[in-house]
Write a protein that holds these residues in place. Structure first.
Motif, PDB file in Angstrom:
ATOM      1  N   THR A  64     -31.465  12.123 -33.007  1.00 50.76           N
ATOM      2  CA  THR A  64     -30.088  11.091 -33.322  1.00 50.76           C
ATOM      3  C   THR A  64     -30.742   9.475 -33.326  1.00 50.76           C
ATOM      4  OG1 THR A  64     -28.663  12.532 -31.261  1.00 50.76           O
ATOM      5  CG2 THR A  64     -28.587   9.793 -31.027  1.00 50.76           C
TER       6      THR A  64
ATOM      7  N   PHE B  93     -29.338   7.353 -36.738  1.00 53.66           N
ATOM      8  CA  PHE B  93     -28.627   6.237 -35.958  1.00 53.66           C
ATOM      9  C   PHE B  93     -29.780   4.984 -36.667  1.00 53.66           C
ATOM     10  CE2 PHE B  93     -26.070   7.786 -32.130  1.00 53.66           C
ATOM     11  CZ  PHE B  93     -25.552   7.861 -32.535  1.00 53.66           C
TER      12      PHE B  93
ATOM     13  N   LEU C  98     -28.827   5.065 -39.954  1.00 58.39           N
ATOM     14  CA  LEU C  98     -27.965   4.520 -40.337  1.00 58.39           C
ATOM     15  C   LEU C  98     -27.305   2.695 -40.209  1.00 58.39           C
ATOM     16  CD1 LEU C  98     -25.783   6.525 -38.344  1.00 58.39           C
ATOM     17  CD2 LEU C  98     -26.063   6.225 -40.537  1.00 58.39           C
TER      18      LEU C  98
ATOM     19  N   THR D 285     -22.855   1.130 -35.321  1.00 59.43           N
ATOM     20  CA  THR D 285     -22.749   2.291 -34.353  1.00 59.43           C
ATOM     21  C   THR D 285     -23.307   1.152 -32.623  1.00 59.43           C
ATOM     22  OG1 THR D 285     -25.605   1.966 -33.977  1.00 59.43           O
ATOM     23  CG2 THR D 285     -24.466   2.631 -36.148  1.00 59.43           C
ATOM     24  N   HIS D 286     -23.597   2.645 -32.230  1.00 60.82           N
ATOM     25  CA  HIS D 286     -23.818   1.776 -30.557  1.00 60.82           C
ATOM     26  C   HIS D 286     -25.016   1.960 -30.005  1.00 60.82           C
ATOM     27  CE1 HIS D 286     -23.598   6.060 -28.089  1.00 60.82           C
ATOM     28  NE2 HIS D 286     -24.064   6.110 -29.523  1.00 60.82           N
ATOM     29  N   PHE D 287     -25.976   2.241 -30.377  1.00 59.48           N
ATOM     30  CA  PHE D 287     -27.669   2.494 -30.557  1.00 59.48           C
ATOM     31  C   PHE D 287     -28.420   1.335 -29.901  1.00 59.48           C
ATOM     32  CE2 PHE D 287     -31.738   2.804 -32.018  1.00 59.48           C
ATOM     33  CZ  PHE D 287     -32.491   3.848 -31.495  1.00 59.48           C
TER      34      PHE D 287
ATOM     35  N   ILE E   8     -20.664   8.490 -43.559  1.00 62.23           N
ATOM     36  CA  ILE E   8     -21.767   8.948 -42.749  1.00 62.23           C
ATOM     37  C   ILE E   8     -21.698   9.952 -42.661  1.00 62.23           C
ATOM     38  CG2 ILE E   8     -22.080   9.295 -40.126  1.00 62.23           C
ATOM     39  CD1 ILE E   8     -20.419   6.768 -39.265  1.00 62.23           C
TER      40      ILE E   8
ATOM     41  N   LEU F 274     -18.157  13.698 -34.898  1.00 61.62           N
ATOM     42  CA  LEU F 274     -18.883  12.313 -35.179  1.00 61.62           C
ATOM     43  C   LEU F 274     -18.355  12.172 -33.655  1.00 61.62           C
ATOM     44  CD1 LEU F 274     -19.370  11.774 -38.230  1.00 61.62           C
ATOM     45  CD2 LEU F 274     -20.967  12.224 -36.638  1.00 61.62           C
TER      46      LEU F 274
ATOM     47  N   PHE G  54     -16.436   8.163 -32.275  1.00 63.03           N
ATOM     48  CA  PHE G  54     -16.254   6.484 -32.229  1.00 63.03           C
ATOM     49  C   PHE G  54     -15.949   5.639 -30.947  1.00 63.03           C
ATOM     50  CE2 PHE G  54     -16.206   8.547 -36.824  1.00 63.03           C
ATOM     51  CZ  PHE G  54     -16.807   7.807 -37.333  1.00 63.03           C
TER      52      PHE G  54
ATOM     53  N   MET H 113     -17.477   1.433 -34.257  1.00 66.36           N
ATOM     54  CA  MET H 113     -18.563   1.840 -33.726  1.00 66.36           C
ATOM     55  C   MET H 113     -18.637   2.781 -33.852  1.00 66.36           C
ATOM     56  SD  MET H 113     -20.309  -0.385 -31.090  1.00 66.36           S
ATOM     57  CE  MET H 113     -20.050  -0.056 -29.455  1.00 66.36           C
ATOM     58  N   LEU H 114     -20.245   3.724 -34.765  1.00 71.06           N
ATOM     59  CA  LEU H 114     -20.380   5.574 -34.048  1.00 71.06           C
ATOM     60  C   LEU H 114     -21.142   5.851 -32.517  1.00 71.06           C
ATOM     61  CD1 LEU H 114     -20.406   7.877 -35.636  1.00 71.06           C
ATOM     62  CD2 LEU H 114     -22.443   7.292 -35.771  1.00 71.06           C
ATOM     63  N   ILE H 115     -20.344   5.860 -32.347  1.00 70.33           N
ATOM     64  CA  ILE H 115     -21.565   5.864 -30.275  1.00 70.33           C
ATOM     65  C   ILE H 115     -21.071   7.815 -30.498  1.00 70.33           C
ATOM     66  CG2 ILE H 115     -19.531   4.275 -29.381  1.00 70.33           C
ATOM     67  CD1 ILE H 115     -17.995   7.059 -28.398  1.00 70.33           C
TER      68      ILE H 115
END
Length: 227
Positions: free
Chosen positions: A57, A61, A64, A71-73, A165, A185, A187, A197-199
Motif C-alpha cells: 500500500t 500510494f 500515486l 489520496t488519503h495517504f 489508478i 478500490l 474512494f 480521493m482514493l482511500i
C-alpha cells in the motif's frame, strides 16, 4: 487515540490533529479458509499479511502521489503496521469500485453465459454498495444519483480516477512480468476540501494478479513487486 471502527482487515483510530490511524491486521477476506479479494467476510488469518499489505500500500500510494493523484495517504510505520491518513467522508455507507481486465470472480459468476473465464475486458468499471447483509449489490450511476449517494458528475470523476489508478498499478505489475486481472478500490471525500480521493489500501488483498496464467497470492505478490 480513540478506536472508532473495527474493520475486517483494519482497525481505525481517531488521532489528535484531525488525521486517522489505520492498524492493519493479519485477517484477510475469503470463504471456507480460501482467500478471495471479492469476499465480504473474513476467511482466514495469515501471519504477516498486515505488514505485507502495508508495504504494498505504501509503495503504490507513494507512486500515486508522485503523479498528483489525490489520496488519503500521509505516512506509514511498517514496524507498527500502521498508516496515518487524512480523514474522509464515505459515499453513503461506502462504495467499492472494481476495475476489471479479465473475466474472473463475481463477474464470471454473473455473466458466465456471455463470456469465458479469463476473457479480456477493457478496464470494465463497476460499483457496488458496501453492504454485507445484501452481499455488496452492484449499482449504476443512475441508481447512485437517484438515491442521493453520488452525482452523475462525481460518478464520472470516480470512474476516471479508477481507470487512471488501475492503469498505473497494472503497468507497474507488468514491469515484473505480472498481469492484473482485477482490482478493488475505495474512494471518499476529504473532510476539509471536499475533494474526491482514493482511500483504504492498494495491496494483494484487493486485487487478483497472475503470472503466466498462474494466480499469485497476496504475500508472494508483495515479494515479487518489492524485490
Amino acid at each position: 487515540m480513540e478506536l472508532i471502527y473495527k474493520g475486517k482487515t483494519k482497525d481505525v483510530y481517531e488521532m489528535d490533529g484531525g488525521n486517522v490511524l489505520l492498524k492493519f491486521k493479519d485477517d484477510v477476506t475469503g470463504e471456507d479458509g480460501v482467500f478471495d479479494p471479492g469476499a465480504n467476510t473474513v476467511g482466514l488469518t495469515i501471519e504477516g499479511a498486515g505488514k505485507s499489505g502495508l508495504r504494498m500500500t505504501t509503495h503504490f500510494f507513494e507512486k500515486l502521489i508522485e503523479k498528483n493523484i489525490p489520496t488519503h495517504f500521509v505516512d506509514s510505520n511498517i514496524d507498527e503496521v500502521t498508516m496515518t491518513v487524512k480523514k474522509a467522508e464515505m459515499f453513503g455507507r461506502g462504495l467499492e469500485v472494481i476495475c476489471r481486465y479479465r473475466a474472473v470472480g463475481s463477474f464470471l459468476k454473473r455473466f458466465g453465459a456471455y463470456c469465458e473465464e479469463g476473457q479480456p475486458l477493457n478496464a470494465f468499471v463497476e460499483v457496488t454498495l458496501k453492504d454485507d447483509d445484501r452481499k455488496d449489490p452492484p449499482i449504476n450511476q443512475d441508481g447512485l444519483s437517484q438515491l442521493g449517494i453520488l452525482s452523475i458528475e462525481d460518478y464520472k470523476k470516480l470512474e476516471e480516477l479508477t481507470k487512471e489508478i488501475s492503469g498505473i498499478v497494472k503497468d507497474e505489475l507488468a514491469l515484473k512480468g505480472l498481469e492484473l486481472y482485477d482490482i478493488k478500490l475505495e474512494f471518499g471525500r476529504h473532510i476539509e476540501t471536499n475533494e474526491i480521493m482514493l482511500i483504504d489500501e492498494i495491496s494483494g488483498g484487493n486485487m487478483r494478479v497472475y503470472k503466466n496464467g498462474v494466480y499469485i497470492s497476496p504475500m508472494e505478490l508483495e515479494k515479487l513487486v518489492l524485490a
